[in-house]
Design a protein around this motif. Structure first.
Motif, mmCIF file in Angstrom:
data_model
loop_
_atom_site.group_PDB
_atom_site.id
_atom_site.type_symbol
_atom_site.label_atom_id
_atom_site.label_comp_id
_atom_site.label_asym_id
_atom_site.label_seq_id
_atom_site.Cartn_x
_atom_site.Cartn_y
_atom_site.Cartn_z
ATOM 1 N N ALA A 89 0.829 -1.210 0.000
ATOM 2 C CA ALA A 89 0.000 0.000 0.000
ATOM 3 C C ALA A 89 0.861 1.257 0.000
ATOM 4 O O ALA A 89 0.529 2.254 -0.655
ATOM 5 N N PHE A 90 1.988 1.226 0.717
ATOM 6 C CA PHE A 90 2.909 2.366 0.713
ATOM 7 C C PHE A 90 3.489 2.566 -0.680
ATOM 8 O O PHE A 90 3.631 3.705 -1.153
ATOM 9 N N THR A 91 3.809 1.467 -1.358
ATOM 10 C CA THR A 91 4.329 1.560 -2.722
ATOM 11 C C THR A 91 3.305 2.208 -3.645
ATOM 12 O O THR A 91 3.628 3.107 -4.430
ATOM 13 N N ASP A 92 2.064 1.766 -3.545
ATOM 14 C CA ASP A 92 1.010 2.321 -4.392
ATOM 15 C C ASP A 92 0.772 3.799 -4.105
ATOM 16 O O ASP A 92 0.506 4.589 -5.022
ATOM 17 N N ARG A 93 0.884 4.169 -2.837
ATOM 18 C CA ARG A 93 0.555 5.535 -2.428
ATOM 19 C C ARG A 93 1.705 6.514 -2.636
ATOM 20 O O ARG A 93 1.476 7.691 -2.964
ATOM 21 N N VAL A 94 2.943 6.046 -2.470
ATOM 22 C CA VAL A 94 4.096 6.956 -2.500
ATOM 23 C C VAL A 94 5.074 6.631 -3.622
ATOM 24 O O VAL A 94 5.457 7.503 -4.408
ATOM 25 N N LEU A 95 5.503 5.378 -3.721
ATOM 26 C CA LEU A 95 6.608 5.060 -4.626
ATOM 27 C C LEU A 95 6.201 5.069 -6.093
ATOM 28 O O LEU A 95 6.971 5.520 -6.948
ATOM 29 N N LEU A 126 4.915 12.773 -7.910
ATOM 30 C CA LEU A 126 5.304 13.160 -6.555
ATOM 31 C C LEU A 126 6.764 13.577 -6.607
ATOM 32 O O LEU A 126 7.595 12.880 -7.210
ATOM 33 N N SER A 127 7.091 14.723 -6.013
ATOM 34 C CA SER A 127 8.466 15.216 -6.057
ATOM 35 C C SER A 127 9.335 14.482 -5.044
ATOM 36 O O SER A 127 8.839 13.856 -4.095
ATOM 37 N N ILE A 128 10.643 14.587 -5.240
ATOM 38 C CA ILE A 128 11.587 14.028 -4.267
ATOM 39 C C ILE A 128 11.354 14.637 -2.891
ATOM 40 O O ILE A 128 11.358 13.944 -1.865
ATOM 41 N N ALA A 129 11.131 15.952 -2.846
ATOM 42 C CA ALA A 129 10.913 16.627 -1.562
ATOM 43 C C ALA A 129 9.681 16.073 -0.855
ATOM 44 O O ALA A 129 9.692 15.845 0.363
ATOM 45 N N GLU A 130 8.595 15.848 -1.601
ATOM 46 C CA GLU A 130 7.377 15.299 -1.003
ATOM 47 C C GLU A 130 7.589 13.864 -0.555
ATOM 48 O O GLU A 130 7.110 13.452 0.517
#
Length: 366
Positions: free
Chosen positions: A267-273, A281-285
């Motif tokens: 779920a983290f992969t789907d949401r962030v990666l 999504l930016s590197i900073a985010e």
């Protein structure tokens, strides 16, 4: 070639990852083994993501940005409704369990609250944070530890995180929303705790502990960092630092399409990666997303607590515990076990150590 000590300029040729080092200053003679004093950073571009930028140590400004974000987050419980109730014996004592619905950020959340029936005074609160990704099953996840931890002496607070179900005797109570491991888990658990504060007079809010397994262990520490009402934090075999060597490897693999069986990681992969890889999504985010899930970088804010981890854990290595031990305050204990396993019952003396700490909380000694 000329070298000016302390000044390097890296140029990258085309799109082939070729690095050309231009150095200006003193003449370099020979190419033997003598050290030049230079440190040349290895390029780490994976799926279009610069991992050197992504995993650079968090700055004080980033840490403060996360703390400010947490302070402004709304975790109030709204539209509280008791939807089911059951009475039974937990261990040797009678208890009453209520299933609560309430909304968090506009979505319905579900949790169980178990209260001892024989009360002459307020009792401490224990928030139980489940592991895995399949929701919480009371009969198999919590009740087996009732005797060893004497759970019937607490107001037990047991959230099901967003996008999951709470299961009891074949009944399923679903929550709304999309899974948001660790970040969303903390908000859901804090909101359910606020339900208890408002609706359960038996709860002593001056004596609150949190206890979590794997995914729930990380959540427990993050809850304790965010909420000063929590006096004790206990975790078992979870992640502690998304900037550490283990998670760097795990995230690199996930960016390339291979997601390890670490609870919460898909779920983290789907949401962030995936959004990071696709340029949404930016590197900073993304760095802030990692930091929000890394209790090591807020270890100075932890209360009294314990962490338990096998040195041979098959899913999450003991290096996560070692990072916490190195960063944690003196009052937070980290226990490493030679025995293999990732369940609490697999770790000798872990239950006894946890019970002793909970005894201190019950006695008002913490």
């Amino acid at each position: 070639m000329l070298l000016h000590p302390g000044r390097t300029i890296m140029k990258r040729a085309g799109g082939y990852g070729v690095a050309v080092l231009l150095v200006l200053g003193t003449v370099l003679i020979g190419c033997g083994e003598a050290s030049t004093g230079l440190t040349i950073e290895e390029e780490r571009i994976v799926a279009g993501v610069d991992l050197n930028q992504l995993f650079a140590p968090p700055t004080p400004q980033e840490r403060q940005q996360v703390l400010d974000d947490w302070a402004g987050q709304d975790v109030a419980a709204r539209d509280m409704q008791a939807v089911a109730q059951a009475s039974f014996r937990l261990g040797n004592l009678p208890v009453t369990m209520t299933i609560w619905h309430h909304t968090v950020n506009g979505q319905r959340h579900v949790g169980a609250v178990v209260v001892p029936d024989t009360l002459i005074e307020q009792v401490p609160v224990l928030v139980w944070l489940h592991g895995g990704e399949e929701g919480v099953r009371l009969e198999t996840d919590v009740w087996p530890l009732a005797d060893s931890l004497n759970l019937a002496r607490f107001v037990l607070v047991i959230p099901a995180f967003r996008g999951e179900t709470l299961a009891y005797q074949g009944l399923l109570f679903p929550t709304e929303g999309t899974p948001d491991p660790w970040k969303g888990d903390v908000a859901d658990a804090l909101a359910l705790l606020n339900v208890v504060v408002q609706q359960v007079p038996a709860a002593d809010t001056g004596r609150i502990a949190v206890l979590g397994i794997d995914r729930g262990a990380t959540t427990a520490l993050l809850m304790a960092v965010r909420d000063a009402r929590i006096r004790v934090a206990i975790g078992v075999a979870g992640l502690t630092d998304f900037f550490g060597d283990f998670m760097q490897q795990v995230i690199e693999e996930a960016l390339l399409g291979t997601v390890r069986p670490v609870p919460g990681l898909q779920a983290f992969t789907d949401r962030v990666l995936v959004p990071l890889r696709e340029g949404q999504l930016s590197i900073a985010e993304a760095r802030l997303a990692l930091l929000r899930r890394s209790p090591v970088h807020f270890a100075d804010l932890l209360p009294v607590g314990q962490w338990h981890h096998s040195q041979n854990d098959p899913f999450i290595p003991a290096s996560e515990a070692e990072r916490l031990k190195a960063a944690g305050p003196a009052w937070f204990q980290v226990f490493l076990y030679e025995e293999a396993g990732y369940e609490l019952q697999d770790l000798p003396n872990a239950l006894a150590r946890i019970r002793m700490l909970l005894d201190e909380l019950e006695a008002g000694a913490l």
